[in-house]
Structure formats: structure tokens, C-alpha cells
Design an enzyme around this catalytic site. Sequence first.
Site, PDB file in Angstrom:
ATOM      1  N   ARG A 111       0.889  -1.169   0.000  1.00 19.16           N
ATOM      2  CA  ARG A 111       0.000   0.000   0.000  1.00 19.16           C
ATOM      3  C   ARG A 111       0.923   1.213   0.000  1.00 19.16           C
ATOM      4  O   ARG A 111       1.609   1.491   0.991  1.00 19.16           O
ATOM      5  CB  ARG A 111      -0.898  -0.013   1.239  1.00 19.16           C
ATOM      6  N   HIS A 138      -6.975   1.153  -7.011  1.00 19.00           N
ATOM      7  CA  HIS A 138      -7.332   0.446  -5.775  1.00 19.00           C
ATOM      8  C   HIS A 138      -8.121  -0.813  -6.176  1.00 19.00           C
ATOM      9  O   HIS A 138      -9.315  -0.927  -5.904  1.00 19.00           O
ATOM     10  CB  HIS A 138      -8.179   1.364  -4.885  1.00 19.00           C
ATOM     11  N   GLN A 141     -10.259  -2.989  -3.551  1.00 17.55           N
ATOM     12  CA  GLN A 141     -11.499  -2.327  -3.157  1.00 17.55           C
ATOM     13  C   GLN A 141     -12.560  -2.490  -4.231  1.00 17.55           C
ATOM     14  O   GLN A 141     -13.728  -2.781  -3.931  1.00 17.55           O
ATOM     15  CB  GLN A 141     -11.248  -0.841  -2.900  1.00 17.55           C
ATOM     16  N   ASP A 233     -16.343   8.990  -2.409  1.00 19.89           N
ATOM     17  CA  ASP A 233     -15.150   8.779  -1.596  1.00 19.89           C
ATOM     18  C   ASP A 233     -14.788  10.121  -0.950  1.00 19.89           C
ATOM     19  O   ASP A 233     -15.369  11.159  -1.298  1.00 19.89           O
ATOM     20  CB  ASP A 233     -14.006   8.266  -2.473  1.00 19.89           C
ATOM     21  N   CYS A 273     -16.069   3.611   0.147  1.00 20.35           N
ATOM     22  CA  CYS A 273     -15.009   2.673   0.516  1.00 20.35           C
ATOM     23  C   CYS A 273     -14.497   2.864   1.932  1.00 20.35           C
ATOM     24  O   CYS A 273     -13.789   1.988   2.454  1.00 20.35           O
ATOM     25  CB  CYS A 273     -13.859   2.758  -0.486  1.00 20.35           C
ATOM     26  N   ARG A 301     -14.163  -6.965   1.827  1.00 21.09           N
ATOM     27  CA  ARG A 301     -12.720  -6.856   1.606  1.00 21.09           C
ATOM     28  C   ARG A 301     -12.028  -8.140   2.077  1.00 21.09           C
ATOM     29  O   ARG A 301     -11.102  -8.635   1.431  1.00 21.09           O
ATOM     30  CB  ARG A 301     -12.147  -5.645   2.360  1.00 21.09           C
TER      31      ARG A 301
END
Length: 323
Positions: A111, A138, A141, A233, A273, A301
Site C-alpha cells: 500500500r 485500488h 477495493q 469517496d 469505501c 474486503r
Amino acid sequence: MQSTAVNLTGKHLLTLFDYSVEEVTYLLSEAAKGKKMFQNGESSSVLKGKSLGMIFENASTRTRVSFEVGMTQLGGHALFLSPKDLQIGRGEPIKDTANVLSRYVDAIMIRTNSHQTVEELAAHSSVPVINALTDAYHPCQALADALTIQEKKGKLAGLSLVYVGDGNNVAHSLMAVGAKTGMNVTISSPNGYEVDPIILKHAQDAGKQTGAVISLQADPHLAAKGADIVYTDVWTSMGYENEQSKHIQDLQAYQVNDELMAAAHKQAIFMHCLPAHRDEEVTGSVIDGTQSVVYDQAENRLHVQKAILRSVIAHNGITFGGL
């Protein structure tokens, strides 16, 4: 049960554009099977003796916990590695880190702020590298989002998702997963916050295979009209904290509120998310309302990460259904 049509053993997951329609479909199917097993109290030790190196350049809740718990539930082990734990933090080349970690672990999850870092890591790694978030994509996700939509709507192909707000990494990966699954995706952002035009073109081209329409619509209320899924987001992505005040001012008209949700289909679901800033990008009435599925996304997830880990580390032609 043997499955030879799709074998992801050793394959990097940097962006969903690198995966075929069949491979994306396979991962979603494996995630759904694994989730059902978990809910039924069944377990699998398919990754017994396997290790995952987890490199984090920035903080995370869902990513760290889902990958670490996922490895544990599959019988493996995960190592949390922050910059202060690695020589990367002292200037060691990515090439050296990739080569060394490849001798120790069976996969590397990272990440990081720069997508270039992930690409360089993968170029020099002999074990699969999983992109857990970069400034450009991402993918994990987006797969969890697709699984959630599939559960709530019974399908993906032909549905319409509108993403409202900053055209960031999440928006890019939603376009990718839409293109790979036949789901129409519309991005609604103000000037200066649009998605990357190269990634948009890539998504539009990929969508031709599945019939997915990937488009832009600056007016959020027009974009949301009749939509099956409304997604947003945070307005200030990691790395842009010093611009937070400007982002809040520029994106005010793109807040997801009751009025905007009313423009969508009456059975529309709301997605985010997380983490969320209530009363900035979304009102509390929406994210805490009956149409919100944000915690289902977060839960998924875990199941998606497990499907990815099992598939790239220890596929061996076996599906979750045959474990």
C-alpha cells in the site's frame, strides 16, 4: 473439483486492466464461494506454511486487518512492514527489497503512494505482488465493491453505477471493474478533479468486450438519474491533506445527500469505501440510512483478499468449492 480454465498462480495484481474478463469473474466467484464457506463455519488451510509480506507506506484499517486475518484464516502468516521496518525507509532501492523479500515470502502486498513503486516492485519480484492501494488504482477495493453489488442486485452486467466526487484511484478502479463485468460506470467530477484521461480511454476500450459504457457527466444530479448504485469517496485523498480546504470548497456541489439519492433509482444503494467524513462528501442521513451498504463493502474486503491470496499463491487448479 478441478478448474484449469483460469490459473492465477504467481500473477501480480497491479490493476484490473491486467486481468481478463474471465479472470475477474473467477476472482469474484471464488470470493463468493469462500464467503459462503466462512458463513457455514467451514475452514481451509490451503495457505498453511505460506507467508505474506505486507508493506504499508501509509495507515490503513480495512486493508491491514482484511489481509492479515485472511492469511490467518487460510492457515498462513502475514508480516506487517512499515517504512521504519524496512531499509526502503533509509533509501534501499526497490529492486533490492523486491529480490530479498522474494526469497523470504510467498507474496508481497503493498500500500503505497506511487503506482510506479508497485510496478517497480513487481518487475523485480519473483513472487506475486498485490496492489493494496496506490495513487492511481485500488483494485482490491473495486473487487469488494463488485462482490457487494452482485450480492445486493443479483448481477453486475447492465447495472448503472455513478461515482460522484474526486476522480481518484477508487474512481479509476471502479471504471476498470465496470469494464470487465459489463457494468456501466459514470464519473461525475468538477473541473480539475476529473479522472485520468488515459485510464478513462483504457476503460472505455476494455468495456467494448462486455458492453459496459464508461462515461463522464459533470452534473452530479444528471449523472445520478436512474442509477442503481451511487458511490463516493473522501474529497481529500492521501497525499493532498494540505489542500483539504480547497477540495471542500471545490466539491461542495458534489455531496451525496438525500436530494441526490432521490434522483437515483428508488432501489439504489449507496456505497463508500471508507473512511468517510460525514457531512462533507456524504450526509449522515445517507451513509447511515437504509440504502447504505458501506459495512457490507468493508466486510467483503476480507473475502476478496482471501480469494486473491489463495489464487495467486496456491491455486494448483483447485477452487474454493473443492477445498
